[in-house]
Design a protein around this motif. Structure first.
Motif, short mmCIF file in Angstrom:
data_model
loop_
_atom_site.label_atom_id
_atom_site.label_comp_id
_atom_site.label_asym_id
_atom_site.label_seq_id
_atom_site.Cartn_x
_atom_site.Cartn_y
_atom_site.Cartn_z
N HIS A 34 -69.64 6.57 -68.57
CA HIS A 34 -70.17 7.94 -68.63
C HIS A 34 -71.40 8.09 -67.73
CE1 HIS A 34 -68.27 8.44 -72.88
NE2 HIS A 34 -67.37 8.33 -71.92
N CYS A 35 -72.27 7.07 -67.71
CA CYS A 35 -73.46 7.13 -66.86
C CYS A 35 -73.08 7.16 -65.38
CB CYS A 35 -74.37 5.94 -67.15
SG CYS A 35 -75.07 5.97 -68.81
N VAL A 36 -72.12 6.34 -64.98
CA VAL A 36 -71.67 6.33 -63.59
C VAL A 36 -70.98 7.65 -63.25
CG1 VAL A 36 -70.11 5.21 -61.94
CG2 VAL A 36 -71.49 3.82 -63.50
N ALA A 37 -70.15 8.16 -64.16
CA ALA A 37 -69.45 9.43 -63.92
C ALA A 37 -70.45 10.58 -63.78
CB ALA A 37 -68.47 9.72 -65.05
N CYS A 38 -71.51 10.55 -64.57
CA CYS A 38 -72.54 11.59 -64.47
C CYS A 38 -73.20 11.56 -63.09
CB CYS A 38 -73.58 11.40 -65.58
SG CYS A 38 -74.89 12.63 -65.53
N TYR A 39 -73.52 10.36 -62.61
CA TYR A 39 -74.10 10.23 -61.27
C TYR A 39 -73.14 10.78 -60.21
CZ TYR A 39 -74.76 8.17 -56.73
OH TYR A 39 -74.85 8.01 -55.37
N ARG A 40 -71.87 10.38 -60.28
CA ARG A 40 -70.89 10.83 -59.29
C ARG A 40 -70.72 12.35 -59.35
NH1 ARG A 40 -70.91 6.75 -55.81
NH2 ARG A 40 -70.20 4.81 -56.74
N PHE A 41 -70.73 12.91 -60.56
CA PHE A 41 -70.64 14.37 -60.70
C PHE A 41 -71.87 15.05 -60.09
CE2 PHE A 41 -71.08 18.32 -63.26
CZ PHE A 41 -69.92 18.94 -62.83
N GLY A 42 -73.04 14.44 -60.23
CA GLY A 42 -74.26 14.97 -59.63
C GLY A 42 -74.17 15.01 -58.11
N ARG A 43 -73.60 13.96 -57.51
CA ARG A 43 -73.42 13.94 -56.06
C ARG A 43 -72.45 15.06 -55.63
NH1 ARG A 43 -76.57 12.05 -52.61
NH2 ARG A 43 -74.88 11.63 -51.20
N PHE A 44 -71.38 15.24 -56.43
CA PHE A 44 -70.41 16.29 -56.15
C PHE A 44 -71.09 17.67 -56.22
CE2 PHE A 44 -67.44 19.40 -58.01
CZ PHE A 44 -66.57 19.52 -56.94
N THR A 45 -71.88 17.91 -57.25
CA THR A 45 -72.54 19.22 -57.39
C THR A 45 -73.54 19.44 -56.26
OG1 THR A 45 -74.24 18.36 -58.89
CG2 THR A 45 -72.27 19.32 -59.89
N ARG A 46 -74.18 18.38 -55.80
CA ARG A 46 -75.13 18.52 -54.70
C ARG A 46 -74.41 18.99 -53.44
NH1 ARG A 46 -78.08 15.94 -50.67
NH2 ARG A 46 -80.32 16.02 -50.98
N ARG A 47 -73.23 18.39 -53.16
CA ARG A 47 -72.45 18.83 -51.99
C ARG A 47 -71.96 20.26 -52.16
NH1 ARG A 47 -70.42 13.64 -52.74
NH2 ARG A 47 -68.49 14.43 -53.60
N MET A 48 -71.51 20.61 -53.36
CA MET A 48 -71.03 21.96 -53.62
C MET A 48 -72.15 22.99 -53.47
SD MET A 48 -67.82 21.94 -54.02
CE MET A 48 -67.57 23.57 -54.67
N ARG A 49 -73.34 22.60 -53.90
CA ARG A 49 -74.48 23.52 -53.83
C ARG A 49 -74.84 23.85 -52.39
NH1 ARG A 49 -79.81 21.88 -56.86
NH2 ARG A 49 -81.07 22.54 -55.14
N VAL A 50 -74.64 22.91 -51.49
CA VAL A 50 -74.91 23.15 -50.07
C VAL A 50 -73.88 24.12 -49.49
CG1 VAL A 50 -74.93 22.05 -47.79
CG2 VAL A 50 -76.08 20.97 -49.71
N ARG A 51 -72.62 23.94 -49.86
CA ARG A 51 -71.53 24.78 -49.32
C ARG A 51 -71.46 26.16 -49.97
NH1 ARG A 51 -67.25 20.18 -50.14
NH2 ARG A 51 -68.05 18.69 -48.65
N HIS A 52 -71.58 26.21 -51.29
CA HIS A 52 -71.41 27.46 -52.04
C HIS A 52 -72.51 27.56 -53.10
CE1 HIS A 52 -67.44 27.44 -50.21
NE2 HIS A 52 -67.25 26.24 -50.70
N PRO A 53 -73.71 27.98 -52.72
CA PRO A 53 -74.84 27.94 -53.66
C PRO A 53 -74.62 28.74 -54.95
CG PRO A 53 -75.55 28.56 -51.44
CD PRO A 53 -74.08 28.48 -51.41
N ILE A 54 -74.04 29.90 -54.87
CA ILE A 54 -73.86 30.73 -56.07
C ILE A 54 -72.73 30.18 -56.94
CG2 ILE A 54 -73.35 33.05 -56.92
CD1 ILE A 54 -76.01 32.88 -55.44
N ALA A 55 -71.60 29.86 -56.32
CA ALA A 55 -70.44 29.37 -57.08
C ALA A 55 -70.72 28.03 -57.74
CB ALA A 55 -69.23 29.26 -56.17
N ALA A 56 -71.62 27.24 -57.16
CA ALA A 56 -71.91 25.91 -57.69
C ALA A 56 -72.91 25.94 -58.85
CB ALA A 56 -72.44 25.01 -56.59
#
Length: 192
Positions: A34-56
């Motif tokens: 769960h801790c590793v998955a949370c980190y990986r999800f955080g990296r994913f959200t960081r990339r999404m936030r750059v591409r689509h700030p509102i949708a992310a």
């Protein structure tokens, strides 16, 4: 996220294919995963936030809530700006803090490990850790240091200087105890 997380999951499962019940139980109840998955999800959200700030935005909020739970319940905080290769293996998740470091694939972290910036001497650099590195319980790695591939960092080591590849490091301050040290048995034993 799927590629790196798939590597993490494969390493945690030790290369075996468990039954669907065992796999479901592992996915639901393994807090290190769960801790590793949370980190990986955080990296994913960081990339999404750059591409689509509102949708992310819902993803960012979900990650913050999940990360807060991991930090407080599991005592594991991996900064979303850390760049960690696939095959991250957390053993005994308590007390792990990873700042915005760069860590290569197949890294093993044990409990009470701290990796981050050094505040003393105005050192704003972050550690760069190679592939197949084994970091023992209670180790601290701080500052602008470069750690080579296949390094083994013993329990309780405080490391603030560069380490060449395939070395065994121990002590406070950390120093090379053995060169041309083969940690493959330790790295592979952690998987089984």
């Amino acid at each position: 996220m799927r590629g790196a997380f798939a590597g993490d999951l494969a390493r945690m499962l030790g290369g075996v294919a468990p039954s669907w019940r065992a796999r479901a139980a592992f996915l639901l109840f393994n807090s290190e995963l769960h801790c590793v998955a949370c980190y990986r999800f955080g990296r994913f959200t960081r990339r999404m936030r750059v591409r689509h700030p509102i949708a992310a935005l819902p993803l960012v909020v979900a990650h913050r809530v999940w990360n807060r739970r991991c930090t407080h319940q599991h005592q594991c905080d991996i900064h979303r700006d850390a760049m960690i290769g696939p095959g991250l293996l957390i053993m005994h998740r308590g007390g792990i803090t990873v700042g915005p470091a760069r860590i290569g694939p197949n890294c093993t972290l044990y409990q009470n490990v701290t990796i981050g910036m050094r505040v003393a001497q105005n050192d704003q650099g972050v550690p760069r850790i190679g592939r197949n590195v084994w970091i023992g319980p209670g180790a601290t790695i701080s500052g602008d240091v470069s750690i080579g591939d296949g390094v083994t960092i013993s329990a309780g080591t405080v490391l603030t200087r560069d380490v060449p590849s395939r070395c065994l490091v121990a002590g406070n301050p950390g120093r090379v105890i053995a060169q041309d040290y083969d940690n493959s048995a330790m790295v592979n034993a952690a998987e089984s």
